[in-house]
Design a protein around this motif. Structure first.
Motif, PDB file in Angstrom:
ATOM      1  N   ARG A  29       0.839  -1.111   0.056  1.00  0.00           N
ATOM      2  CA  ARG A  29      -0.031  -0.103  -0.142  1.00  0.00           C
ATOM      3  C   ARG A  29       0.859   1.314   0.107  1.00  0.00           C
ATOM      4  NH1 ARG A  29      -4.425   1.928   4.794  1.00  0.00           N
ATOM      5  NH2 ARG A  29      -5.294   3.679   3.708  1.00  0.00           N
ATOM      6  N   VAL A  30       0.713   2.024  -0.816  1.00  0.00           N
ATOM      7  CA  VAL A  30       1.683   3.357  -1.030  1.00  0.00           C
ATOM      8  C   VAL A  30       0.772   4.678  -0.872  1.00  0.00           C
ATOM      9  CG1 VAL A  30       3.064   4.541  -2.707  1.00  0.00           C
ATOM     10  CG2 VAL A  30       3.073   2.143  -2.985  1.00  0.00           C
ATOM     11  N   ILE A  31       1.358   5.422   0.257  1.00  0.00           N
ATOM     12  CA  ILE A  31       0.604   6.581   0.487  1.00  0.00           C
ATOM     13  C   ILE A  31       1.768   7.732   0.176  1.00  0.00           C
ATOM     14  CG2 ILE A  31      -0.209   8.049   2.234  1.00  0.00           C
ATOM     15  CD1 ILE A  31      -1.200   5.467   3.790  1.00  0.00           C
ATOM     16  N   VAL A  32       1.214   8.651  -0.585  1.00  0.00           N
ATOM     17  CA  VAL A  32       1.832   9.845  -1.064  1.00  0.00           C
ATOM     18  C   VAL A  32       1.006  10.876  -0.434  1.00  0.00           C
ATOM     19  CG1 VAL A  32       3.209   8.934  -2.620  1.00  0.00           C
ATOM     20  CG2 VAL A  32       1.059  10.090  -3.466  1.00  0.00           C
ATOM     21  N   PHE A  33       1.560  12.285  -0.401  1.00  0.00           N
ATOM     22  CA  PHE A  33       0.581  13.204   0.103  1.00  0.00           C
ATOM     23  C   PHE A  33       1.470  14.652  -0.025  1.00  0.00           C
ATOM     24  CE2 PHE A  33       3.595  11.964   3.394  1.00  0.00           C
ATOM     25  CZ  PHE A  33       3.790  13.218   4.239  1.00  0.00           C
ATOM     26  N   ASP A  34       0.823  15.831   0.084  1.00  0.00           N
ATOM     27  CA  ASP A  34       1.256  17.127   0.158  1.00  0.00           C
ATOM     28  C   ASP A  34       1.442  17.463   1.700  1.00  0.00           C
ATOM     29  OD1 ASP A  34       1.005  17.251  -2.545  1.00  0.00           O
ATOM     30  OD2 ASP A  34      -1.058  18.433  -2.341  1.00  0.00           O
ATOM     31  N   ALA A  35       2.796  17.812   1.863  1.00  0.00           N
ATOM     32  CA  ALA A  35       3.185  17.993   3.122  1.00  0.00           C
ATOM     33  C   ALA A  35       2.416  19.368   3.725  1.00  0.00           C
ATOM     34  CB  ALA A  35       4.873  18.183   3.484  1.00  0.00           C
ATOM     35  N   ARG A  36       2.298  19.654   5.037  1.00  0.00           N
ATOM     36  CA  ARG A  36       1.718  20.675   5.316  1.00  0.00           C
ATOM     37  C   ARG A  36       2.319  22.058   4.774  1.00  0.00           C
ATOM     38  NH1 ARG A  36       1.168  21.597  11.179  1.00  0.00           N
ATOM     39  NH2 ARG A  36       0.524  19.153  11.324  1.00  0.00           N
ATOM     40  N   GLY A  37       1.738  23.103   4.252  1.00  0.00           N
ATOM     41  CA  GLY A  37       2.255  24.218   3.676  1.00  0.00           C
ATOM     42  C   GLY A  37       2.989  23.939   2.380  1.00  0.00           C
ATOM     43  N   CYS A  38       2.559  22.669   1.634  1.00  0.00           N
ATOM     44  CA  CYS A  38       2.874  22.589   0.444  1.00  0.00           C
ATOM     45  C   CYS A  38       1.767  21.884  -0.498  1.00  0.00           C
ATOM     46  CB  CYS A  38       4.146  21.408   0.545  1.00  0.00           C
ATOM     47  SG  CYS A  38       5.643  21.680   1.480  1.00  0.00           S
ATOM     48  N   GLY A  39       2.198  21.957  -1.704  1.00  0.00           N
ATOM     49  CA  GLY A  39       0.931  21.429  -2.832  1.00  0.00           C
ATOM     50  C   GLY A  39      -0.447  22.181  -2.325  1.00  0.00           C
ATOM     51  N   LEU A  40      -1.281  21.394  -2.356  1.00  0.00           N
ATOM     52  CA  LEU A  40      -2.685  21.654  -1.894  1.00  0.00           C
ATOM     53  C   LEU A  40      -2.827  21.661  -0.415  1.00  0.00           C
ATOM     54  CD1 LEU A  40      -4.527  20.250  -4.952  1.00  0.00           C
ATOM     55  CD2 LEU A  40      -3.454  22.792  -4.621  1.00  0.00           C
ATOM     56  N   SER A  41      -1.996  21.363   0.485  1.00  0.00           N
ATOM     57  CA  SER A  41      -2.197  21.321   1.969  1.00  0.00           C
ATOM     58  C   SER A  41      -2.365  22.584   2.431  1.00  0.00           C
ATOM     59  CB  SER A  41      -1.296  20.467   2.483  1.00  0.00           C
ATOM     60  OG  SER A  41      -1.116  19.086   2.275  1.00  0.00           O
ATOM     61  N   GLU A  42      -3.091  22.525   3.560  1.00  0.00           N
ATOM     62  CA  GLU A  42      -3.239  23.904   4.385  1.00  0.00           C
ATOM     63  C   GLU A  42      -1.984  24.550   4.801  1.00  0.00           C
ATOM     64  OE1 GLU A  42      -7.633  23.436   6.469  1.00  0.00           O
ATOM     65  OE2 GLU A  42      -6.186  22.380   7.156  1.00  0.00           O
ATOM     66  N   ALA A  43      -1.984  25.873   5.104  1.00  0.00           N
ATOM     67  CA  ALA A  43      -0.846  26.446   5.527  1.00  0.00           C
ATOM     68  C   ALA A  43      -0.930  26.564   7.051  1.00  0.00           C
ATOM     69  CB  ALA A  43      -0.679  27.856   5.013  1.00  0.00           C
ATOM     70  N   VAL A  44      -0.431  25.462   7.750  1.00  0.00           N
ATOM     71  CA  VAL A  44      -0.641  25.190   9.152  1.00  0.00           C
ATOM     72  C   VAL A  44       0.964  25.230   9.620  1.00  0.00           C
ATOM     73  CG1 VAL A  44      -1.525  24.282  11.205  1.00  0.00           C
ATOM     74  CG2 VAL A  44      -2.751  24.314   8.866  1.00  0.00           C
ATOM     75  N   PRO A  45       1.581  26.280  10.073  1.00  0.00           N
ATOM     76  CA  PRO A  45       2.970  26.094  10.671  1.00  0.00           C
ATOM     77  C   PRO A  45       2.979  25.453  12.010  1.00  0.00           C
ATOM     78  CG  PRO A  45       2.265  28.324  10.514  1.00  0.00           C
ATOM     79  CD  PRO A  45       1.079  27.705   9.936  1.00  0.00           C
TER      80      PRO A  45
END
Length: 257
Positions: A29-45
């Motif tokens: 099972r392969v999981i990829v994602f946009d890290a926080r603040g990157c791609g389409l993820s929310e800007a939550v520092p």
């Protein structure tokens, strides 16, 4: 299960690890994602290494598994190593691509950029990019467009321009990376604590995280294997795609028995 962290900091997104590790879906099972603040993820520092590594573990917990193969290329390799150090009991194996264990690669990269003859660089923009002094997302895209010709073994201006246009640019997380993370980044003293089997890959002509950076990682991680791709720059997963996939599968076939 395999969780892959994209590279690039504020210029990275899940599309690269999906293309690189998606073909392994017949094994994991392969999981990829946009890290926080990157791609389409929310800007939550914060966009710190510790937070991004903790986010990987939150994904592992959400998926309901005890151990993962963790993977990352370029800046994503920073986070993969940070994860393997912070959560050693959770890592079955690790795959790294064109990355570095500390910030010294940037000194080498600047020398490489000055000696290359492929393109003429705007040195003010170069320094702003690598010091995290980007004004906005459009500025980040423009600075990246100037740098991208350096990354490939053979420069294709049409393909490079298409990659620039397809990108998602987040200057806040980019600036955080190079103002806060990179100046204190040095994993060398802790790499010896990594106990999982590790595959370290790098392109021979990588200008920004050169072969010497991967040699350092492979020397310091006890169970590391180093593979150099002779006809690649920073992206052997694209430039020698079939060989890269074969290399990953052979490694995983040995260590996951």
């Amino acid at each position: 299960m395999l969780i892959a962290h994209h590279g690039g900091g504020g210029i990275g997104a899940l599309s690269e690890p999906r293309a690189t590790f998606g073909p392994l879906a017949d094994l994991f099972r392969v999981i990829v994602f946009d890290a926080r603040g990157c791609g389409l993820s929310e800007a939550v520092p914060p966009y710190s290494h510790a937070q991004w590594a903790a986010d990987v573990d939150a994904l592992r917990e959400w998926a309901g598994v005890e151990q993962i193969v963790v993977a990352g290329g370029s800046y994503g390799g920073f986070i993969a190593m940070e994860y393997a150090i912070a959560f050693p009991e959770r890592v079955r194996a690790m795959i790294l691509r064109d990355t570095s264990a500390d910030r010294t690669n940037l000194d080498i990269a600047k020398d490489n950029a000055r000696s290359q003859t492929r393109v003429e660089l705007n040195w003010e923009n170069f320094d702003r990019y690598w010091s995290g002094n980007i004004r906005d997302d459009a500025d980040l895209k423009a600075c990246w467009a100037e740098l991208i010709p350096l990354y490939d073994f053979e420069y294709d201006p049409v393909a490079s321009a298409a990659r620039v246009d397809a990108g998602i640019y987040r200057h806040e997380s980019h600036n955080w990376c190079f103002q806060h993370n990179v100046p204190i980044y040095d994993l060398k003293p802790r790499l010896g604590t990594i106990t999982c089997p590790t595959l370290v890959t790098v392109g021979r002509a990588d200008w920004v995280t050169p072969v010497s950076s991967s040699e350092t990682i492979a020397r310091l991680i006890p169970h590391a294997e180093l593979v150099v791709f002779e006809k690649s720059g920073h992206s052997p997963q694209y430039e020698e795609a079939d060989l890269f996939q074969q290399t990953m599968r052979e490694f995983l076939g040995r260590v996951m028995k």
